[in-house]
Design a protein around this motif. Structure first.
Motif, short mmCIF file in Angstrom:
data_model
loop_
_atom_site.label_atom_id
_atom_site.label_comp_id
_atom_site.label_asym_id
_atom_site.label_seq_id
_atom_site.Cartn_x
_atom_site.Cartn_y
_atom_site.Cartn_z
N GLY A 1 0.81 -1.21 0.00
CA GLY A 1 0.00 0.00 0.00
C GLY A 1 0.84 1.26 0.00
N ASP A 2 1.90 1.26 0.81
CA ASP A 2 2.80 2.40 0.86
C ASP A 2 3.51 2.59 -0.47
N GLN A 3 3.98 1.49 -1.03
CA GLN A 3 4.74 1.54 -2.27
C GLN A 3 3.90 2.05 -3.45
N CYS A 4 2.61 1.74 -3.47
CA CYS A 4 1.74 2.10 -4.60
C CYS A 4 0.97 3.40 -4.40
N SER A 5 0.97 3.95 -3.21
CA SER A 5 0.17 5.14 -2.92
C SER A 5 0.79 6.41 -3.51
N PRO A 6 0.00 7.22 -4.20
CA PRO A 6 0.53 8.48 -4.72
C PRO A 6 0.82 9.52 -3.64
N ILE A 7 0.37 9.27 -2.40
CA ILE A 7 0.65 10.22 -1.32
C ILE A 7 1.72 9.68 -0.37
N SER A 8 2.44 8.65 -0.79
CA SER A 8 3.52 8.09 0.02
C SER A 8 4.82 8.84 -0.25
N ASP A 9 5.63 9.04 0.79
CA ASP A 9 6.90 9.75 0.60
C ASP A 9 7.84 8.96 -0.30
N THR A 10 7.88 7.63 -0.17
CA THR A 10 8.78 6.85 -1.02
C THR A 10 8.34 6.90 -2.48
N THR A 11 7.04 6.90 -2.73
CA THR A 11 6.55 7.01 -4.10
C THR A 11 6.93 8.35 -4.71
N ILE A 12 6.75 9.41 -3.95
CA ILE A 12 7.07 10.75 -4.43
C ILE A 12 8.57 10.89 -4.67
N LEU A 13 9.38 10.38 -3.73
CA LEU A 13 10.83 10.50 -3.86
C LEU A 13 11.38 9.63 -4.98
#
Length: 584
Positions: A533-545
């Motif tokens: 969920g964290d990896q695929c979320s557009p509001i996750s910091d790792t996704t953004i970074l």
């Protein structure tokens, strides 16, 4: 975006705003008891103490559970909010128990609330608008407005944004990603160090897109600290050489993102076990009684982290140009880059400025490959040494040392102070938008936690679930919580204290032959579902970074990554179900 799409987006936003006002004025909050367990003990004077976040804290005013205002029975009778936020209580026990059993029955009660399924509304509108508009700033701001109205915080600037910006987490984001990371990337662009590294790797090691992606995958395995540090470190390192080799930005960001948290959960010689073990205590379960027992349980469960295993295998296959399981979007990106040389989709809008990803060397300055490698080595060494000395890697120190060393080398070689400051300034400009997106993502994550969406999802489960269904239900639940909040660690804090006791109860009541194995499977589903969920979320910091450091459009990264990640999650769900059916 078409006119019809704009109209639909506006109507959807207005409906959500109206719903938020309706919820605030008409839907009563449902209060739920939360029990937090810590290591409790008595000191030499007989006072009760507990350890949290590396600190020893005294416990005052312990009351019986049945007398607490925060017990579920008391909360059910409340017409408003409780008068206290937390309270130490002693759970009901038999008269003759040992000191260890007394300590195990001391818990910190907290009261959280939710608005039922409405609690998911802010995350829902943010994610949907991200997909519709491809404008993460607009989408996140819309979700924040909806969440603030639901909580009755109509002065959004003073009650929501300023308090969030004033937190330690927000300051950390600004210092690390705006000043240190942006400055470092700006210096490397100004001196041409990143390009020199790309040229060196292309001459000696990287001969094309496949070898560039394999190097990226290998670095993702080596930097197994997980989270933002691995994402930033790998993305920043491989960007220049991958661009030179012609790797599409969608593929690059996918490999960087999918070898961050999945690797950290498998090669868990990092901060993950120490953090997670605090949520794993279950009364009466002997093999989870102490901190060392819970850490051992974590490592014993690693072979069951099927999603992480399949995610890493999927990135390796893509790195080898085997796109069978990559999904149509990554296949299309691979074909586009190989046939046209275009690294981005036609309508892409990368969230990092283009000047960060192109050499702008000062006149007469010739960079050496060591100007990239030495700061990188400094960064890694400071992170590793601080991890062993202080218990956790000091990421700010690591990036500050790399930035300082880059500046010293550039000045020593005679680039000039004005050129260094110009490069530093360009670096700040290049990551401003990404930093603002991270701030807004942090804000909406805090709002989602306050609204209790995750608590509502966990509370919806019951103890009558067939044992073979629970692992997949926990996986889906944590996938949704982490996707909605943009954080895996936040999901752990919500899900583990509720999911594992439920799993143990089901194992006991339904007479499973191997309850410990069943509990390990359920633990792995929560751990891995949260990572997905964290990896695929557009509001996750790792996704953004991942998007920022690789130069990829945020939504292109989200939409292309979610397909192979879902393949991996589906295979993992099948493996977990078969494991409990045949072996538990």
């Amino acid at each position: 975006m078409s006119k019809l799409n704009k109209q639909f987006t506006l109507i959807l936003f207005l409906i959500c705003i109206a719903s938020a006002f309706y919820i605030n004025f008409n839907i009563p909050a449902t209060w739920v008891e939360s029990q937090l367990r810590y290591q409790t003990y008595t000191d030499a004077e007989g006072n009760w103490m507990y350890r949290a976040a590396g600190k020893t804290i005294a416990i005052d005013n312990i009351v019986a559970y049945q007398d607490s205002e925060l017990s579920q029975q008391a909360l059910d009778k409340l017409s408003g909010a409780p008068s206290i936020k937390q309270q130490w209580v002693s759970l009901p026990t038999d008269a003759n128990i040992t000191a260890e059993e007394v300590a195990a029955n001391l818990v910190l009660l907290k009261a959280d609330f939710h608005f039922g399924i409405w609690s998911l509304l802010p995350a829902f509108i943010a994610i949907v608008l991200c997909l519709l508009t491809r404008e993460p700033l607009v989408a996140l701001a819309s979700g924040i407005v909806v969440g603030a109205i639901m909580l009755g915080q109509f002065d959004i600037l003073n009650l929501v944004l300023i308090p969030t910006i004033g937190t330690t987490n927000a300051a950390s984001i600004l210092i690390l990603y705006l000043w240190l990371l942006g400055g470092l990337m700006g210096i490397w662009a100004k001196t041409g160090a990143a390009q020199a590294f790309a040229d060196y790797m292309s001459l000696h090691y990287v001969k094309g897109p496949r070898s560039a992606k394999v190097v990226t995958w290998f670095l993702g395995i080596i930097f197994f600290q997980g989270g933002t540090m691995s994402t930033v470190l790998v993305g920043t390192t491989v960007k220049p050489l991958a661009d030179k080799a012609g790797v599409s930005h969608e593929e690059l960001s996918y490999v960087v993102d999918s070898t961050a948290s999945p690797v950290a959960s498998l090669i868990a010689f990092n901060a993950w076990p120490a953090y997670i073990q605090g949520f794993l205590f279950i009364p009466g379960v002997a093999f989870l009684a102490t901190e060392s027992d819970r850490i051992a349980f974590f490592f014993a469960s690693v072979p069951l982290s099927f999603y992480a295993i399949f995610a890493i295998i999927g990135t390796l296959l893509l790195s080898l140009n085997i796109t069978t399981f990559s999904g149509p979007l990554l296949k299309r990106a691979n074909l586009r880059a190989s046939t046209t040389g275009e690294l981005d989709a036609p309508n892409a809008s990368p969230i990092a400025a283009k000047e960060l990803h192109s050499a702008q060397s000062a006149p007469g300055y010739k960079a050496h490959v060591l100007e990239f490698i030495l700061p990188l080595v400094s960064l890694i060494l400071v992170a590793i040494v601080s991890h062993f000395v202080m218990g956790s890697p000091q990421i700010h120190w690591a990036f500050a040392s790399a930035l300082l060393l880059s500046i010293i080398i550039a000045l020593y070689k005679g680039i000039g102070l004005s050129a260094v400051l110009d490069g530093f300034g360009n670096g700040l400009k290049g990551v401003v938008v990404a930093s603002v997106i991270l701030m807004l993502a942090l804000t909406i994550g805090m709002l989602s936690k306050q609204l209790g969406g995750g608590i509502y999802l966990v509370e919806s489960l019951g103890a009558q679930i067939p044992f073979w269904c629970l692992p997949v239900i926990l996986q889906l639940m944590t996938m949704l919580i982490a996707f909605s909040t943009g954080t895996s660690w936040g999901t752990y804090a919500i899900a583990f204290p509720l999911a594992l006791p439920l799993a143990w109860t089901i194992a006991q009541t339904q007479g499973l032959a191997h309850p410990e194995l069943y509990l390990m499977v359920c633990f792995a589903t929560v751990l891995n579902g949260s990572v997905y969920g964290d990896q695929c979320s557009p509001i996750s910091d790792t996704t953004i970074l991942s998007s920022m450091t690789t130069g990829c459009d945020l939504m292109d990264h989200v939409k292309s990554q979610i397909i192979p990640a879902t393949y991996a999650a589906t295979l993992a769900a099948l493996c977990w179900t078969l494991t409990v059916v045949f072996f538990a």
